[in-house]
Scaffold this active site. Structure first.
Site, PDB file in Angstrom:
ATOM      1  CB  CYS A   2      46.226  16.685 -30.840  1.00 39.06           C
ATOM      2  SG  CYS A   2      45.981  16.136 -32.524  1.00 39.06           S
ATOM      3  CD  GLU A 476      25.983   6.332 -22.979  1.00 40.04           C
ATOM      4  OE1 GLU A 476      25.846   6.952 -24.037  1.00 40.04           O
ATOM      5  OE2 GLU A 476      27.075   6.265 -22.374  1.00 40.04           O
ATOM      6  CE  LYS A 480      30.248   4.554 -23.017  1.00 35.43           C
ATOM      7  NZ  LYS A 480      29.723   5.895 -22.864  1.00 35.43           N
ATOM      8  CG  HIS A 499       7.729  -0.007 -38.121  1.00 31.07           C
ATOM      9  ND1 HIS A 499       6.566  -0.304 -38.783  1.00 31.07           N
ATOM     10  CD2 HIS A 499       7.364   0.503 -36.916  1.00 31.07           C
ATOM     11  CE1 HIS A 499       5.536   0.026 -38.012  1.00 31.07           C
ATOM     12  NE2 HIS A 499       5.996   0.509 -36.871  1.00 31.07           N
ATOM     13  CE  LYS A 598      36.730  11.734 -20.591  1.00 31.16           C
ATOM     14  NZ  LYS A 598      35.696  10.715 -20.884  1.00 31.16           N
TER      15      LYS A 598
END
Ligand code: G6P
Length: 603
Positions: A2, A476, A480, A499, A598
């Site tokens: 928030c 990463e 994304k 595997h 974020k």
């Protein structure tokens, strides 16, 4: 999460509050609202959805008044509805409050407040705060807030206004960030600097337990012991213009393209800093391990450091997911070095794990993009990434600058531990200086990745495979793609493919394979053959234009050759661009993907 803002001044508060909220929208965007003091009462506007919706509502029914607060929500307790949207008001409509964080004892507090006659209008944990402040208010809002927050457990930042004291805003912080700015004609509070940078760059970052009262031209601060504290301001170097998109379609696109500059700024800052880490030589020599703590993308930067640092430092190095570390009685003590990586410096999981390590006596370093953030303040030493403001919720330039900062830190530690001579250090630093140029070259793949995105944007799954140093990059890349395009993506160490994940591979499954001549090249080729044999749709990112690879693959992106420590930085760029263009073509909200925020200040 928030975002919260507060303003007291001479201008129309509504517009300033909404402008501040827009700059904090990356913190959450489930609902939004503002409350301003008008003629002895509080007027309220709230809406479900993004701030654009609130703006539309305010255009039809504007609020006047020069003191107010605002909120943009990332829902935790209670669905994103109008009732649950902030600000929340007291029964008389004189007090309004916004909250970021979680009040862990809200159920008990609510029962007690209801028993005392309070009527609740929302399902949120936050609403208990407004009733608590209401009970305590006897003309002094700061005093009432101080008494109210003493009863609350959990993490919070709040801002409150009261119609009886119409020229002031009061804030309190415990665990969630809050920053203040004061000008002769205005006073402002917000969750994060971007909301204030258009007004002032001199900012006061509150510490845990602080309560602050602001009026135009005046500030009073109390610490957790209730005593008056000295107020100190930091100067934030960011230009408010970085908060504009320039010619780019999305902030994320702009931020991907800003990476050469961000890497150069980070390098320059670190190389020219005369400050050491502040540890005694013998402390570094006697280290028994290094633990890197982080979440999300920052965790992937930590994993790259794990791969690079362990052979460099000659002691165990491990990257840990912060939310797991704290609760598993980890082995960490006075001979451990703990490096917490967090672009925001406020991620609660990272902060709590870091405090756990610190309480066990570990030496601590924070790697952060935010001056004055909680991690930076609490660590023994701080290392800044100089990415500038990052608005896209999915991290891009903060990640590459973390990689740069961690490379530098690894070299400095190795040198301090006598495992890298001055000459070797100088040679490695010279190599590191190539990072901005290599990122620029990697950005040249943009066109090719746009074409690739056209080909793959309709897929529902994607597998990312790599070995060694590139494995964290596969993680990463998959993160994304998931975050911004909502395509299901998974990453595996390619040696692990046989595997289990190999069962997923058929001609419909795109497999992004990262391979570098610096890293287990022949083994990786073997794994590619295995994918090919199952007719997997192979997209290869490579730094060697090898005919064997071309024969095996459906698509090949050739990247510039880099010294091994810089390979992860180079491979980051096409992975970001691939995810970005796919998301753009699919029409998702690239800068504010659904359900994400974020800065995550809840556990
Ligand atoms: C959130 C963001 C991610 C970020 C993570 C850690 O989940 O959406 O992009 O990587 O938090 O954030 P930090 O500020 O600690 O690096």
């Amino acid at each position: 999460m928030c975002g919260i803002v507060g303003y007291a001044g001479q201008k129309n508060a509504q517009d300033i509050l909404v402008d501040g909220l827009v700059r904090l929208e990356y913190r959450g965007y489930d609902s939004a609202g503002v409350a301003v003091i008008e003629d002895g009462t509080v007027s309220l506007a709230r809406s479900v959805g993004k701030i654009a919706e609130l703006r539309r509502q305010l255009a039809k029914g504007p609020l006047s008044g020069t003191t107010g607060i605002g909120h943009t929500r990332w829902a935790t307790h209670g669905a994103p509805t109008w009732d649950n949207a902030h600000p929340h008001l007291d029964c008389q409509g004189k007090l309004a409050l916004v909250h970021n964080g979680i009040i862990e004892n809200h159920r008990l507090l609510r029962e007690e407040l209801v028993a005392r006659g309070h009527i609740f209008h929302s399902e949120t944990d936050s609403e208990v705060l407004v009733h608590l402040v209401e009970e305590q208010f006897r003309g002094d809002l700061a005093e009432a807030v101080r008494a109210a927050v003493r009863q609350a457990e959990g993490a919070f930042a709040i801002v409150a206004v009261h119609a009886d004291v119409p020229e002031e805003i009061v804030g309190a912080r415990l665990g969630s960030p809050l920053v203040a700015g004061v000008l002769p004609e205005a006073a402002l509070l917000a969750s994060d600097a971007p909301a204030l940078l258009g007004h002032t760059r001199e900012l006061c970052f509150l510490e845990d337990g602080d309560v602050i009262r602001l009026r135009p031209g005046s500030v009073e601060l109390w610490g957790s012991d209730g005593k008056v504290k000295q107020v100190s301001f930091d100067t934030i170097p960011w230009d408010p213009l970085t908060a504009e998109r320039g010619g780019y379609r999305h902030f994320m696109e702009k931020e991907i393209h800003e990476q050469p500059q961000a890497a150069a700024d980070t390098l320059r800052d670190q190389l020219h800093s005369s400050e050491g880490l502040g540890f005694m030589e013998h402390e570094l020599a006697e280290l028994d391990q290094v633990v890197l703590l982080a979440c999300g993308t920052s965790y992937h930067a930590g994993l790259v450091a794990e791969y690079l640092w362990e052979p460099l430092l000659g002691i165990p190095v491990r990257a840990e997911i912060a939310s797991e570390f704290r609760y598993r009685c980890p082995y960490v003590g006075p001979k451990s070095l703990v490096v917490a990586i967090s672009q925001s410096g406020e991620t609660l999981d990272t902060l709590m794990a870091f405090r756990e390590a610190k309480s066990r006596g570990a030496r601590t370093v924070a790697v952060s993009n935010i001056v004055g953030s909680a991690l930076v303040r609490e660590a023994d030493a701080a290392l800044y990434t100089r990415a500038g403001l990052e608005i896209g919720v999915a991290a891009s330039k903060t990640f590459t600058t973390q990689l740069v900062a961690l490379l530098l830190l690894g070299l400095r530690l190795a040198n301090a531990r006598g495992r890298l001579s001055e000459e070797q250090l100088a040679a490695q630093l010279d190599e590191l200086a190539r990072a901005p140029g290599l990122i620029s070259q990697a950005l040249d793949t943009d066109k090719a990745l746009q074409t690739l995105a056209q080909q793959y944007h309709g897929k529902s799954d994607c597998l990312y495979l790599a070995r060694g140093l590139l494995y964290p990059l596969a993680m990463e890349g998959a993160l994304k793609l998931k975050e911004i395009s909502y395509i299901h993506a998974e990453s595996y160490a390619s040696g692990e493919m046989k595997h289990g994940p190999i069962a997923l591979i058929d001609e419909k499954m795109p497999v992004v394979f990262l391979v570098s001549c610096c890293e287990l090249y022949d083994k990786a080729l073997g794994n590619m053959e295995e994918v090919r044999a199952r007719r997997g749709d192979l997209i290869v990112l490579t730094d060697t234009d090898d005919p064997t690879v071309r024969k095996l693959s459906d698509n090949v992106i050739v990247l510039p050759k880099a010294p091994r420590p810089l390979v992860p930085i180079v491979y980051t760029v096409p992975l970001q661009l691939f995810a970005y263009h796919i998301a753009r073509i699919r029409g998702t909200d690239v800068d504010q993907p659904r359900n994400l925020a974020k800065t995550v200040t809840v556990e």
